[in-house]
Scaffold this active site. Sequence first.
Site, PDB file in Angstrom:
ATOM      1  N   ASP A 196       4.765   6.674  11.551  1.00 21.60           N
ATOM      2  CA  ASP A 196       5.033   6.223  10.182  1.00 21.60           C
ATOM      3  C   ASP A 196       5.741   4.860  10.251  1.00 21.60           C
ATOM      4  O   ASP A 196       6.418   4.564  11.227  1.00 21.60           O
ATOM      5  CB  ASP A 196       5.933   7.260   9.501  1.00 21.60           C
ATOM      6  CG  ASP A 196       6.125   7.019   8.012  1.00 21.60           C
ATOM      7  OD1 ASP A 196       5.490   7.727   7.221  1.00 21.60           O
ATOM      8  OD2 ASP A 196       6.917   6.118   7.644  1.00 21.60           O
ATOM      9  N   HIS A 221      12.438  11.954   6.823  1.00 24.99           N
ATOM     10  CA  HIS A 221      13.711  11.341   6.410  1.00 24.99           C
ATOM     11  C   HIS A 221      14.768  12.379   6.040  1.00 24.99           C
ATOM     12  O   HIS A 221      15.938  12.054   5.902  1.00 24.99           O
ATOM     13  CB  HIS A 221      13.499  10.429   5.199  1.00 24.99           C
ATOM     14  CG  HIS A 221      12.604   9.265   5.482  1.00 24.99           C
ATOM     15  ND1 HIS A 221      12.862   8.367   6.490  1.00 24.99           N
ATOM     16  CD2 HIS A 221      11.432   8.866   4.907  1.00 24.99           C
ATOM     17  CE1 HIS A 221      11.893   7.457   6.519  1.00 24.99           C
ATOM     18  NE2 HIS A 221      11.012   7.745   5.580  1.00 24.99           N
ATOM     19  N   ASP A 267       1.515   4.749   6.346  1.00 25.24           N
ATOM     20  CA  ASP A 267       1.999   3.524   5.711  1.00 25.24           C
ATOM     21  C   ASP A 267       2.125   2.412   6.747  1.00 25.24           C
ATOM     22  O   ASP A 267       2.448   1.276   6.422  1.00 25.24           O
ATOM     23  CB  ASP A 267       3.338   3.760   4.988  1.00 25.24           C
ATOM     24  CG  ASP A 267       4.271   4.671   5.759  1.00 25.24           C
ATOM     25  OD1 ASP A 267       4.034   4.902   6.961  1.00 25.24           O
ATOM     26  OD2 ASP A 267       5.254   5.152   5.156  1.00 25.24           O
ATOM     27  N   HIS A 320       8.202   3.881   8.548  1.00 23.63           N
ATOM     28  CA  HIS A 320       9.647   4.005   8.351  1.00 23.63           C
ATOM     29  C   HIS A 320      10.273   4.777   9.508  1.00 23.63           C
ATOM     30  O   HIS A 320       9.621   5.621  10.121  1.00 23.63           O
ATOM     31  CB  HIS A 320       9.948   4.756   7.049  1.00 23.63           C
ATOM     32  CG  HIS A 320       9.419   4.085   5.824  1.00 23.63           C
ATOM     33  ND1 HIS A 320       8.196   4.411   5.281  1.00 23.63           N
ATOM     34  CD2 HIS A 320       9.939   3.100   5.057  1.00 23.63           C
ATOM     35  CE1 HIS A 320       7.984   3.654   4.206  1.00 23.63           C
ATOM     36  NE2 HIS A 320       9.024   2.843   4.057  1.00 23.63           N
ATOM     37  N   TYR A 364       0.739   5.043   1.366  1.00 21.40           N
ATOM     38  CA  TYR A 364       0.787   4.839  -0.087  1.00 21.40           C
ATOM     39  C   TYR A 364      -0.338   3.984  -0.630  1.00 21.40           C
ATOM     40  O   TYR A 364      -0.443   3.795  -1.833  1.00 21.40           O
ATOM     41  CB  TYR A 364       2.178   4.284  -0.471  1.00 21.40           C
ATOM     42  CG  TYR A 364       3.243   5.202   0.073  1.00 21.40           C
ATOM     43  CD1 TYR A 364       3.517   6.411  -0.564  1.00 21.40           C
ATOM     44  CD2 TYR A 364       3.887   4.933   1.278  1.00 21.40           C
ATOM     45  CE1 TYR A 364       4.431   7.312  -0.032  1.00 21.40           C
ATOM     46  CE2 TYR A 364       4.807   5.826   1.816  1.00 21.40           C
ATOM     47  CZ  TYR A 364       5.069   7.010   1.164  1.00 21.40           C
ATOM     48  OH  TYR A 364       5.955   7.909   1.700  1.00 21.40           O
ATOM     49  N   ASP A 416      10.991   5.490 -12.218  1.00 19.47           N
ATOM     50  CA  ASP A 416      11.705   5.065 -11.019  1.00 19.47           C
ATOM     51  C   ASP A 416      10.711   4.282 -10.171  1.00 19.47           C
ATOM     52  O   ASP A 416       9.848   4.867  -9.518  1.00 19.47           O
ATOM     53  CB  ASP A 416      12.231   6.283 -10.248  1.00 19.47           C
ATOM     54  CG  ASP A 416      12.972   5.870  -8.977  1.00 19.47           C
ATOM     55  OD1 ASP A 416      12.875   4.683  -8.579  1.00 19.47           O
ATOM     56  OD2 ASP A 416      13.638   6.734  -8.384  1.00 19.47           O
ATOM     57  N   ASP A 464      16.383   7.471  -2.637  1.00 17.52           N
ATOM     58  CA  ASP A 464      14.935   7.258  -2.685  1.00 17.52           C
ATOM     59  C   ASP A 464      14.121   8.546  -2.604  1.00 17.52           C
ATOM     60  O   ASP A 464      13.253   8.716  -1.743  1.00 17.52           O
ATOM     61  CB  ASP A 464      14.511   6.310  -1.552  1.00 17.52           C
ATOM     62  CG  ASP A 464      15.206   4.978  -1.668  1.00 17.52           C
ATOM     63  OD1 ASP A 464      14.736   4.137  -2.436  1.00 17.52           O
ATOM     64  OD2 ASP A 464      16.260   4.805  -1.018  1.00 17.52           O
TER      65      ASP A 464
HETATM   66 ZN   LIG Z   1       6.903   6.050   5.656  1.00 17.28          ZN
END
Ligand SMILES: [Zn+2]
Length: 683
Positions: A173, A136, A266, A175, A306, A21, A93
Amino acid sequence: MSGTALIYDEEMSRYQLLWDDPVCAIEVPERLTRSYEAVKSAGLEKRCVPVSVREGTEEEILLYHSKEYLEQVKQTPSMSVEELKTFTQQFGDVYFHPNIYNCAKLAIGASLQLVDSVMKGKVRNGMALVRPPGHHSQRSAANGFCVFNNVAIAALYAKKHYNLNRVLIVDWDVHHGQGVQYCFEEDPSVLYFSWHRYEHKSFWPNLDESDYNTVGKGKGTGFNINVPWNKVGMTNSDYLSVFFHVLLPAAYEFDPELVLVSAGFDSAIGDPEGHMCATPEIFGHLTHLLMSLAKGKLCVVLEGGYNLTSLTQSVCQTMHTLLGDPTPLLSGIGSPCHSALESVVNVRAVHRKYWNFLKYAADPQILEPSTKRRRLENTAEENKEEENTEKEKEEKTEEKPEDIKWPEPLPRPAPPVQTVVASSTELESLPKGCQMLGKIPQKCIEEAEKIRKEHFQGLTDKTSSECFQHIVSILEKVQNKEVRNGMVVVPDVCASVRFAVQHALNSLSKRVLVVFVGDEDVQVDTGSGKVLLLQICSKEPGVVKSDYHVPVCLSKAGHSRASVMQALIGLLLPLAYEFSPDLVLQVLTSSSGLEMPVWAQVSSLLQGLAQGRTLALLQGCDKDMVGATCSSLSGSPAPILGPLGHPVDKDVEFIEKQRQRLEKKWGLLRNSFSESGTKNQDG
Ligand SMILES: [Zn+2]
């Protein structure tokens, strides 16, 4: 209370993606093990208070998640790979593994152990290195590598077990932590702040509700602050701009009892998800800027990140600051980019109704941001030059973020002695970490005498000579990294400041920041650009000498806390960060009228500059002020300010007038596109 907790268990590295993936391939066990190894090899781990990890209980998981979802996840340890794959498909995800339920329980437990350690006073602050991340995950859904929402549960747990009424969550973060937003959107007791790559909804998780105009619902309206990044390549300046013009003023007005950080890295340079350009050092500063809130109660919980190099460097930068090490120098700080400024303006515009500090924010919302226009028309109409260079930067960063090189952060050693104090009058007991200045070396006596003869012939009395010797001696020790900072109780504050500046520029410093609180007329030459003089006073000075002389004239009457904090966060700190001094003089006089807790905040926040190289000069202050200064210099968190109330109208006008006068020269002051007026356009 002092001490920093580090919470980690290798067990949380024992799950991984079991099938192909490409989206999930970046979430690897090494994110955790390498972060821990980096902390260890930098010698940080052994300086921390070890706190063990435990499993989060079902009751704790159910603080946020539904019973049905928990029951589903509980089945995963016995599933085959095929079954796990099928199970995973209902979510977005994310991937499951037979050991991920176990690890997710440990990630919650680690976060709650951190909250307990901080709230029970076992440590002042700390970091939990956890995996899987959490921000998330939603009430009944895993999402974005997250199974249970560690930080949301930590906030709910803290509210429940410690009766907290105000918890701040800072999600840096890259995101949007939509799971945290959903949890607290109707809850006024949790202020959730998130910045995130958005690009007008084209970046994951592609939600309308990640935009700046989602501000919370019902009673929670105003307590959800989203700052969307509508392009990649954001830098240290963009991050600081949002801290100074959005997050910090809101945070001080909110007055949290506990601060939690959803610490995804990230958002650092080189990350294949974020594509941002902020360097690892910035996290040392962001951490510092949060450490004067809630009396230093700060819990940092790992989320994403990451690029293993920038992740581990950023984790170490954060840990250094939690442990009280001098913050790194930042270079090239200035104006935020056009797109970041548009986001700042929009966030301020929609939140104006809810926050006192924004009462006078002038700009309306920008409904068609430049990035959106470019996306739609693909032609540059305005700001052609800026757009071109930004576009180049964007293309460069969009090519291959993992190929970007950046210098490794420098070591951040703390001098062996934190604070030395000198006074010609008797001082009462000194706080831990402070010591009296010892015998003054002959060399310093001669140097002091030389400067006195050249520039201060009129001052021949013994007290003045002694004071000058104290200043030379402490500055030498600071320069030689024997001590981090110092304080001198002085008889004549204006002469002492001029003397200290003179000596510093002679031999030690290229740029000296003087923050002067008091009404005295400080005759410091600001024409050379080597000295930036910021003065909080109650009398408007006759002549403003240059762009390096910034008087902030606030109404007296004990100075409104809200006014001083607004000046400090929105004006003085951005100026100071952009100036990037290598020495800070903090000056306080008996005429200042400043309250002790406010001065302690000023003193603490300024220590993020010049790698902490600070000399405090105090004249005529009572023992509370002297004690508070010593405490702050020796690294104690500033006292809580409590509710700030409204800033005084006249003060805000003055602050805004100065901001507008200076924003062309000092770009980090920009928080508006409008050139005129401070009037609220809604009336
Ligand atoms: Zn993130």
